[in-house]
Write an enzyme that holds these catalytic residues in place. Structure first.
Site, PDB file in Angstrom:
ATOM      1  N   GLY A 252       0.816  -1.201   0.000  1.00 24.52           N
ATOM      2  CA  GLY A 252       0.000   0.000   0.000  1.00 24.52           C
ATOM      3  C   GLY A 252       0.850   1.251   0.000  1.00 24.52           C
ATOM      4  CG  HIS A 253       0.099   4.160  -2.257  1.00 24.94           C
ATOM      5  ND1 HIS A 253      -0.462   4.888  -3.280  1.00 24.94           N
ATOM      6  CD2 HIS A 253       0.609   3.046  -2.831  1.00 24.94           C
ATOM      7  CE1 HIS A 253      -0.308   4.237  -4.418  1.00 24.94           C
ATOM      8  NE2 HIS A 253       0.345   3.119  -4.175  1.00 24.94           N
ATOM      9  N   GLY A 254       0.808   3.553   2.559  1.00 28.16           N
ATOM     10  CA  GLY A 254       1.053   4.064   3.887  1.00 28.16           C
ATOM     11  C   GLY A 254      -0.176   4.638   4.561  1.00 28.16           C
TER      12      GLY A 254
END
Length: 405
Positions: A252-254
């Site tokens: 994911g992107h955090g």
């Protein structure tokens, strides 16, 4: 006996049966469980069960006084199209018990809306499951959909589960899989607890945020495992008093505050506490992102006890989100202040482990970094890059952040 004498016992028998039926119905109402199969749901994985779910919800919502439960039984797969479950409800609390699987129709089989399942204006709501409870959004049918404009196609994909205009909500112990776009969105709601969820989608699935929060207050996201193609948790404008605690994020992107201030919008975000998070093989970790030209503020944000494992960009403030090369630097930005990073450790996939990239307008102030140790995943050293940041460091901080005291 005459005809009347003959009919009287039959009439009494029918009256007795009717009375017994009323007792059974009353007992069902007292029990407060509304099984979707009793309202016509087949649960065979092919029949459209939308109407049965709406009818069961309507009955549960109208149940006066005592709590009510809408039951989605185990060992069944129910096809449910886009549906809004509306309140307010007469029952003091309504629980949606998802023991089986709720599956979305494929893209193209239902009209395009912004949501798949929405709970609207419900006060006192629990959506829970167990080891078998699953929401399957069949997002792959949307991601593969052919459009003249791919970005526009994806923007029209629906969010999986939306909680809007609700108060006192618990979402717990179920699995959300392959939502067409965001899995769970909490909007214009208060006192929401999101706990012990498993949220999954492929790493390359577009815009599949795990939990998105906007215009809401007092929201907790705890004890969950989230791995998607976008932010594990994203926090939008108008949001206050949010806690993200004890989640595992990856892929994911955090965990992202933002993006904020698109098209010059005025925004407000405050009192955000992110703690005890493990980022594993993610693109970003602890991130704040704003659009240049935005207005308003994001303040009192903390990232505490964070661990990174092979994260591409572990710590990020980006005030030039999307395109920093075609917008003049003097347009201003969303004001960021009182941002605190405490006890951050782990490994970075890239040499640059900390990136603070702020506008020249002086919009990044009171940035505090306490006790950081982030090394390179390949065993080498790391660096920090920053500009236009005002703040300080304390304790052991590696890599050293050159623009902080």
């Amino acid at each position: 006996m005459g005809i009347i004498g003959i009919l009287r016992p039959a009439i009494l028998l029918l009256a007795g049966l009717a009375w017994c039926s009323e007792l059974v119905a009353a007992a069902g109402r007292v029990d407060g469980v509304f099984n979707v199969k009793e309202y016509g749901a087949r649960g065979d994985g092919t029949t459209d069960d939308t109407k049965a779910f709406v009818d069961a919800w309507t009955a549960a919502c109208r149940a006066r006084g005592s709590p009510a439960t809408l039951l989605v039984p185990a060992a069944n797969s129910f096809i449910v199209g886009p549906t809004r479950f509306s309140g307010p409800c007469a029952s003091t609390r309504i629980t949606v018990q998802v023991m089986g699987t709720i599956t979305a129709p494929p893209a193209g089989a239902w009209r395009e809306l912004e949501y798949w399942l929405m709970f609207y204006q419900v006060h006192g709501l629990t959506v829970t499951g167990g080891s078998t409870g699953l929401l399957d959004g069949r997002g792959g049918t949307w991601w593969r959909k052919k459009c003249k404009d791919h970005a526009d196609c994806i923007s029209r994909a629906p969010t999986g589960l939306v909680v809007m205009n609700c108060i006192d909500v618990e979402l717990s112990q179920f699995h959300s899989k392959d939502s067409p776009q965001m899995h769970i969105a909490v909007s214009m709601s208060s006192n929401v607890n999101v706990a012990q969820l498993t949220i999954t989608a492929p790493w390359d699935s577009p815009n599949t945020d795990g939990v998105h929060i906007d215009r809401s207050d007092h929201v907790r996201v705890t004890g969950s495992t989230i791995g998607t193609g976008d932010d594990c948790v994203s926090i939008g404008s108008g949001t206050r008093f949010v806690t993200v605690d004890g989640i595992v994020c990856g892929p994911g992107h955090g965990v992202s505050v933002g993006s904020l201030g698109k098209k010059g919008a005025a925004v407000s975000v405050e009192y955000i506490d992110v703690r005890n998070v493990q980022f594993i093989n993610t693109m970003n970790g602890a991130r704040i992102k704003t659009w240049q030209g935005g207005k308003g503020y994001a303040k009192s944000i903390s990232f505490t006890d964070i661990n990174f494992t092979n994260v591409e960009h572990p710590v990020v403030i980006n005030q030039f989100y999307v395109d920093r090369h075609h917008v003049p630097n003097n347009m201003g930005a969303v004001a960021l202040s009182n941002i605190t990073y405490t006890n951050l450790s782990g490994t970075s996939r890239r040499k640059t482990a900390v990136e603070f990239d702020c506008s020249e307008s002086g919009s990044c102030t009171n940035i505090h970094v306490n006790s950081v140790a982030i090394t390179a995943a390949d065993g080498g050293g790391t660096v920090a890059r920053c500009r236009n940041v005002q703040g300080d460091t304390s304790g052991y901080v590696y890599p050293k952040i050159p623009c902080l005291r």
